[in-house]
Enzyme design. Structure first.
Site, PDB file in Angstrom:
ATOM      1  CG  HIS A 106      33.109  -3.616  94.636  1.00 58.67           C
ATOM      2  ND1 HIS A 106      31.833  -3.137  94.801  1.00 58.67           N
ATOM      3  CD2 HIS A 106      32.981  -4.809  93.993  1.00 58.67           C
ATOM      4  CE1 HIS A 106      30.970  -3.997  94.278  1.00 58.67           C
ATOM      5  NE2 HIS A 106      31.632  -5.013  93.776  1.00 58.67           N
TER       6      HIS A 106
ATOM      7  CG  HIS B  97      30.783  -8.560  96.797  1.00 58.99           C
ATOM      8  ND1 HIS B  97      30.811  -9.744  96.090  1.00 58.99           N
ATOM      9  CD2 HIS B  97      30.675  -7.573  95.880  1.00 58.99           C
ATOM     10  CE1 HIS B  97      30.748  -9.467  94.800  1.00 58.99           C
ATOM     11  NE2 HIS B  97      30.661  -8.164  94.646  1.00 58.99           N
TER      12      HIS B  97
ATOM     13  CD  GLU C  78      27.155  -7.028  95.189  1.00 53.39           C
ATOM     14  OE1 GLU C  78      27.844  -6.014  95.041  1.00 53.39           O
ATOM     15  OE2 GLU C  78      27.023  -7.881  94.302  1.00 53.39           O
TER      16      GLU C  78
END
Ligand code: BGC
Length: 351
Positions: A106, A180, A316
């Site tokens: 991420h 997210h 996602e």
């Protein structure tokens, strides 16, 4: 449509965060903040008109400064994992932050969800929203190219929450943006999502190694517990005896989608049968990470609530994880001066 703006607290660096709330004519509302472009609240009526906040999050900006589980976060520059936290572009190998063991997860130690953004409000007769934008300087988190990016959040009178990404870089770079948000359609902090029903329009997924790095294989879901082509409760097969469920501790897989760039297609649904709240997910991206919150462990969320394992679920939309190291995956680097656009929609229904 109605827009309200209020203070969302002050960061430890003294920056003032703002919370923007958009309310539509059906009483549905979405709240987002310029700090990290985080999605803070999504308040949706159930089949009897009772409104609940279906997004996990925090009551003020402080929670988003140490948001280890990425609640509501805009994720960038590169969503999900990059194996070995490195990739090669135009003959140069770049090393990025090892945020997850030996790998990058991420974006980096300072993710986009922890950075302040500029904002511009947008309002129309049947929609209202905001565009958050920022310049990510070259080599931030280790990624090349000054990247001008924005995310536009829009709520419509059709109960659609629309997310539009835009980016352009002055050098070739790699990019994978996602959101997210953890959803619990019974309301945040109302327990596990085991009874939620999921449908995913996907015939195949990307198996990983034990560190959740895709191996490069795209495998059929047919005959596996990962098959969601027929709607089923999350709790039914989450602990089934399957190597990919064992590696991830449950559902946390990237599904390959039948989408076309620029065209938001219905790819998944989530339903809470008790409240009748249902969410449809549309995207134009080639993959979606269906993550059932196996590692979720956040203290002091909204109202002091703690969020535990599998109490929220994420959809996602993304390019396949580790695409930058797997040429066979459907992804290309973002070329200098090329404009990137993408759309994802979460649409809410009560039935
Ligand atoms: C990943 C999970 C990870 C989570 C972090 C998801 O996108 O697929 O493996 O633990 O993000 O909150």
């Amino acid at each position: 449509m109605k827009t309200t703006t209020e203070s969302f607290g002050v960061t430890k660096d003294g920056a003032k965060a703002t919370l923007f709330t958009f309310t539509n004519d059906n009483g549905m509302s979405v709240s987002v903040t310029d700090f990290g472009a985080n999605v803070v609240k999504i308040c949706v009526p159930d089949k009897n008109g009772n409104i609940a906040d279906v997004a996990l999050g925090f009551d003020d900006v402080k929670g988003y400064e140490t948001n280890e589980n990425y609640l509501g976060a805009l994720v960038g520059r590169y969503a999900n994992r990059i194996g070995g936290a490195k990739f090669t572009l135009n003959g140069t190998t770049y090393e990025v932050d090892k945020t997850n063991g030996n790998n990058c997860l991420h974006g980096g130690f300072k993710p986009y969800g922890a950075m302040m953004h500029e904002y511009e409000l947008n309002e129309d007769e049947d929609s209202a929203g905001v565009t958050f934008s920022r310049l990510s300087p070259g080599m931030e988190q280790g990624f090349p190219g000054n990247l001008d990016y924005s995310v536009t959040y829009t709520l419509t009178n059709d109960n659609e929450f629309i997310i539009e990404y835009f980016a352009v870089s002055d050098k070739d770079t790699i990019l994978n943006l996602t959101n997210h948000t953890y959803f619990n359609l019974a309301g945040e902090a109302s327990g596990s999502v085991y009874d939620h029903l999921v449908w995913i329009d996907s015939d195949s997924y990307t198996p990983t190694d034990a560190e959740l790095i895709p191996t490069g294989v795209v495998a059929p879901v047919e005959g596996t517990p990962l098959d969601f082509r027929t709607e089923k409760p999350i709790g039914r097969d989450i602990d089934a005896d399957h190597i990919d469920l064992k590696n991830a501790g449950g559902f946390d897989q990237n599904y390959a989608l039948k989408t076309t760039p620029g065209d938001a297609t219905l790819v998944a649904t989530l339903k809470d049968p008790a409240s009748g709240r249902k969410m449809e997910v549309y995207t134009d991206l080639p993959g979606i990470q269906f993550y059932a919150g196996n590692f979720l462990d956040t203290k002091n969320g909204k109202g002091g609530h703690d969020y535990g394992r599998r109490e929220g679920v994420c959809f996602e939309s993304q390019f396949f994880p580790n695409s930058c190291n797997i040429p066979a995956f459907p992804w290309k680097p973002l070329k200098a001066d090329e404009e990137f656009n993408s759309i994802t929609v979460y649409k809410f229904i009560s039935e």
